[in-house]
Design a protein around this motif. Structure first.
Motif, PDB file in Angstrom:
ATOM      1  N   PRO A   1      -0.513   7.945   1.838  1.00 41.24           N
ATOM      2  CA  PRO A   1      -1.024   9.168   1.218  1.00 41.24           C
ATOM      3  C   PRO A   1      -0.067  10.348   1.328  1.00 41.24           C
ATOM      4  O   PRO A   1      -0.028  11.212   0.458  1.00 41.24           O
ATOM      5  CB  PRO A   1      -2.319   9.445   1.980  1.00 41.24           C
ATOM      6  CG  PRO A   1      -2.690   8.159   2.620  1.00 41.24           C
ATOM      7  CD  PRO A   1      -1.443   7.391   2.803  1.00 41.24           C
ATOM      8  N   GLY A   2       0.747  10.421   2.318  1.00 42.33           N
ATOM      9  CA  GLY A   2       1.662  11.548   2.490  1.00 42.33           C
ATOM     10  C   GLY A   2       2.782  11.545   1.461  1.00 42.33           C
ATOM     11  O   GLY A   2       3.397  12.570   1.197  1.00 42.33           O
ATOM     12  N   LEU A   3       3.075  10.377   0.858  1.00 43.55           N
ATOM     13  CA  LEU A   3       4.164  10.280  -0.099  1.00 43.55           C
ATOM     14  C   LEU A   3       3.742  10.603  -1.537  1.00 43.55           C
ATOM     15  O   LEU A   3       4.578  10.763  -2.411  1.00 43.55           O
ATOM     16  CB  LEU A   3       4.764   8.868  -0.069  1.00 43.55           C
ATOM     17  CG  LEU A   3       5.393   8.440   1.253  1.00 43.55           C
ATOM     18  CD1 LEU A   3       5.861   7.004   1.165  1.00 43.55           C
ATOM     19  CD2 LEU A   3       6.563   9.354   1.597  1.00 43.55           C
ATOM     20  N   VAL A   4       2.440  10.701  -1.797  1.00 43.39           N
ATOM     21  CA  VAL A   4       1.949  10.987  -3.139  1.00 43.39           C
ATOM     22  C   VAL A   4       2.028  12.479  -3.389  1.00 43.39           C
ATOM     23  O   VAL A   4       1.543  13.278  -2.606  1.00 43.39           O
ATOM     24  CB  VAL A   4       0.495  10.485  -3.304  1.00 43.39           C
ATOM     25  CG1 VAL A   4      -0.049  10.859  -4.670  1.00 43.39           C
ATOM     26  CG2 VAL A   4       0.429   8.997  -3.077  1.00 43.39           C
ATOM     27  N   GLU A   5       2.641  12.875  -4.542  1.00 44.84           N
ATOM     28  CA  GLU A   5       2.770  14.283  -4.864  1.00 44.84           C
ATOM     29  C   GLU A   5       1.460  14.762  -5.490  1.00 44.84           C
ATOM     30  O   GLU A   5       1.000  14.242  -6.504  1.00 44.84           O
ATOM     31  CB  GLU A   5       3.917  14.491  -5.855  1.00 44.84           C
ATOM     32  CG  GLU A   5       4.201  15.938  -6.122  1.00 44.84           C
ATOM     33  CD  GLU A   5       5.394  16.116  -7.037  1.00 44.84           C
ATOM     34  OE1 GLU A   5       5.439  17.144  -7.708  1.00 44.84           O
ATOM     35  OE2 GLU A   5       6.250  15.228  -7.079  1.00 44.84           O
ATOM     36  N   THR A   6       0.829  15.746  -4.878  1.00 41.15           N
ATOM     37  CA  THR A   6      -0.461  16.252  -5.341  1.00 41.15           C
ATOM     38  C   THR A   6      -0.367  17.674  -5.863  1.00 41.15           C
ATOM     39  O   THR A   6      -1.383  18.293  -6.152  1.00 41.15           O
ATOM     40  CB  THR A   6      -1.494  16.196  -4.199  1.00 41.15           C
ATOM     41  OG1 THR A   6      -1.004  16.960  -3.106  1.00 41.15           O
ATOM     42  CG2 THR A   6      -1.757  14.772  -3.771  1.00 41.15           C
ATOM     43  N   LYS A   7       0.823  18.212  -6.036  1.00 41.79           N
ATOM     44  CA  LYS A   7       0.990  19.583  -6.507  1.00 41.79           C
ATOM     45  C   LYS A   7       0.555  19.664  -7.979  1.00 41.79           C
ATOM     46  O   LYS A   7       0.912  18.828  -8.796  1.00 41.79           O
ATOM     47  CB  LYS A   7       2.456  19.994  -6.371  1.00 41.79           C
ATOM     48  CG  LYS A   7       2.718  21.406  -6.789  1.00 41.79           C
ATOM     49  CD  LYS A   7       4.187  21.720  -6.639  1.00 41.79           C
ATOM     50  CE  LYS A   7       4.452  23.078  -7.252  1.00 41.79           C
ATOM     51  NZ  LYS A   7       5.861  23.377  -7.310  1.00 41.79           N
ATOM     52  N   ASP A   8      -0.232  20.703  -8.332  1.00 43.40           N
ATOM     53  CA  ASP A   8      -0.710  20.904  -9.697  1.00 43.40           C
ATOM     54  C   ASP A   8       0.447  21.431 -10.537  1.00 43.40           C
ATOM     55  O   ASP A   8       1.138  22.367 -10.148  1.00 43.40           O
ATOM     56  CB  ASP A   8      -1.871  21.911  -9.671  1.00 43.40           C
ATOM     57  CG  ASP A   8      -2.551  22.018 -11.022  1.00 43.40           C
ATOM     58  OD1 ASP A   8      -2.284  21.168 -11.886  1.00 43.40           O
ATOM     59  OD2 ASP A   8      -3.363  22.927 -11.198  1.00 43.40           O
ATOM     60  N   ASN A   9       0.643  20.843 -11.735  1.00 41.42           N
ATOM     61  CA  ASN A   9       1.759  21.266 -12.580  1.00 41.42           C
ATOM     62  C   ASN A   9       1.314  22.204 -13.697  1.00 41.42           C
ATOM     63  O   ASN A   9       2.061  22.446 -14.634  1.00 41.42           O
ATOM     64  CB  ASN A   9       2.507  20.057 -13.132  1.00 41.42           C
ATOM     65  CG  ASN A   9       1.632  19.214 -14.038  1.00 41.42           C
ATOM     66  OD1 ASN A   9       0.485  19.550 -14.301  1.00 41.42           O
ATOM     67  ND2 ASN A   9       2.190  18.103 -14.487  1.00 41.42           N
ATOM     68  N   GLN A  10       0.105  22.702 -13.667  1.00 41.79           N
ATOM     69  CA  GLN A  10      -0.412  23.709 -14.584  1.00 41.79           C
ATOM     70  C   GLN A  10      -0.538  23.228 -16.032  1.00 41.79           C
ATOM     71  O   GLN A  10      -0.739  24.030 -16.935  1.00 41.79           O
ATOM     72  CB  GLN A  10       0.466  24.969 -14.540  1.00 41.79           C
ATOM     73  CG  GLN A  10       0.639  25.581 -13.172  1.00 41.79           C
ATOM     74  CD  GLN A  10      -0.671  26.126 -12.625  1.00 41.79           C
ATOM     75  OE1 GLN A  10      -1.485  26.627 -13.376  1.00 41.79           O
ATOM     76  NE2 GLN A  10      -0.865  26.002 -11.322  1.00 41.79           N
ATOM     77  N   PHE A  11      -0.426  21.943 -16.289  1.00 41.91           N
ATOM     78  CA  PHE A  11      -0.502  21.422 -17.643  1.00 41.91           C
ATOM     79  C   PHE A  11      -1.864  21.699 -18.286  1.00 41.91           C
ATOM     80  O   PHE A  11      -1.946  22.065 -19.457  1.00 41.91           O
ATOM     81  CB  PHE A  11      -0.215  19.914 -17.657  1.00 41.91           C
ATOM     82  CG  PHE A  11      -0.428  19.284 -19.009  1.00 41.91           C
ATOM     83  CD1 PHE A  11       0.497  19.461 -20.029  1.00 41.91           C
ATOM     84  CD2 PHE A  11      -1.572  18.555 -19.282  1.00 41.91           C
ATOM     85  CE1 PHE A  11       0.297  18.908 -21.277  1.00 41.91           C
ATOM     86  CE2 PHE A  11      -1.781  17.996 -20.529  1.00 41.91           C
ATOM     87  CZ  PHE A  11      -0.838  18.170 -21.538  1.00 41.91           C
ATOM     88  N   VAL A  12      -2.946  21.507 -17.531  1.00 39.54           N
ATOM     89  CA  VAL A  12      -4.288  21.699 -18.069  1.00 39.54           C
ATOM     90  C   VAL A  12      -4.457  23.142 -18.529  1.00 39.54           C
ATOM     91  O   VAL A  12      -4.998  23.402 -19.612  1.00 39.54           O
ATOM     92  CB  VAL A  12      -5.353  21.309 -17.027  1.00 39.54           C
ATOM     93  CG1 VAL A  12      -6.751  21.655 -17.497  1.00 39.54           C
ATOM     94  CG2 VAL A  12      -5.253  19.833 -16.693  1.00 39.54           C
TER      95      VAL A  12
ATOM     96  N   PRO B   1       0.835  -1.215   0.000  1.00 37.72           N
ATOM     97  CA  PRO B   1       0.000   0.000   0.000  1.00 37.72           C
ATOM     98  C   PRO B   1       0.870   1.266   0.000  1.00 37.72           C
ATOM     99  O   PRO B   1       1.964   1.285   0.526  1.00 37.72           O
ATOM    100  CB  PRO B   1      -0.814  -0.117   1.285  1.00 37.72           C
ATOM    101  CG  PRO B   1      -0.089  -1.098   2.131  1.00 37.72           C
ATOM    102  CD  PRO B   1       0.692  -1.988   1.226  1.00 37.72           C
ATOM    103  N   VAL B   2       0.371   2.315  -0.640  1.00 42.24           N
ATOM    104  CA  VAL B   2       1.094   3.585  -0.737  1.00 42.24           C
ATOM    105  C   VAL B   2       0.567   4.509   0.365  1.00 42.24           C
ATOM    106  O   VAL B   2      -0.641   4.647   0.544  1.00 42.24           O
ATOM    107  CB  VAL B   2       0.874   4.219  -2.121  1.00 42.24           C
ATOM    108  CG1 VAL B   2       1.567   5.564  -2.215  1.00 42.24           C
ATOM    109  CG2 VAL B   2       1.357   3.288  -3.198  1.00 42.24           C
TER     110      VAL B   2
END
Length: 174
Positions: A145-156, A142-143
């Protein structure tokens, strides 16, 4: 019996013969089609059609000699359509048999020796070894949740901006 009545009776026998051929009851078809053939002239269009169906029934009952003889007669028929069909059928009937490799064909088992009692038949007898199911794969850990990068990279936003520029450019050119 008048000729009109004979013709109507022949049509009835002809339709019944066709129905028997389409259902695979070839012996009954032969009886009906032969009756229709006796009531029609061989040179008439209906007589030709009756005899074409009779060729099919003869062939299906392994009476190739009768089928070929009748096809030879039909290949001289006054009606162009009947003559053409007669020649086509004759070509097929006289064609040499094709050789087949055994691996191209499926063998149909002889079911005539089966009894009515299913317990006496060895349908359920399986001589092959049962397949073993493969070992289960280990699950991924299991992963957290604190290790997952959720920062938006502005691609959209960049993609929407580019699409908007393309559309504006196309509308301006047009």
């Amino acid at each position: 019996m008048t000729e009109v009545a004979n013709l109507e009776t022949a049509r009835i026998y002809y339709r019944e013969g066709q129905a028997y051929v389409e259902r695979g009851a070839y012996r009954q078809a032969i009886t009906q089609l032969q009756a229709a053939a006796t009531l029609t002239q061989a040179s008439s269009p209906l007589g030709g059609e009756v005899r074409l169906w009779l060729v099919i029934a003869y062939e299906a009952t392994q009476q190739q000699g009768l089928a070929i003889d009748l096809c030879r007669q039909l290949s001289q028929h006054p009606s162009m359509a009947v003559r053409k069909q007669g020649k086509r059928l004759l070509y097929i009937l006289e064609a040499p048999p094709l050789s087949r490799h055994p691996e191209w064909c499926s063998q149909i088992p002889d079911l005539s020796r089966l009894s009515d009692n299913p317990s006496q038949d060895d349908w359920g007898a399986n001589t092959a070894k049962p397949r073993q199911s493969p070992a289960p794969r280990p699950l991924a850990p299991p992963v957290e949740p604190g290790l997952v990068e959720t920062k938006d990279n502005q691609f959209v936003w960049v993609a929407l901006g580019v699409a908007t520029l393309i559309l504006v450019g196309l509308l301006w050119i047009h």
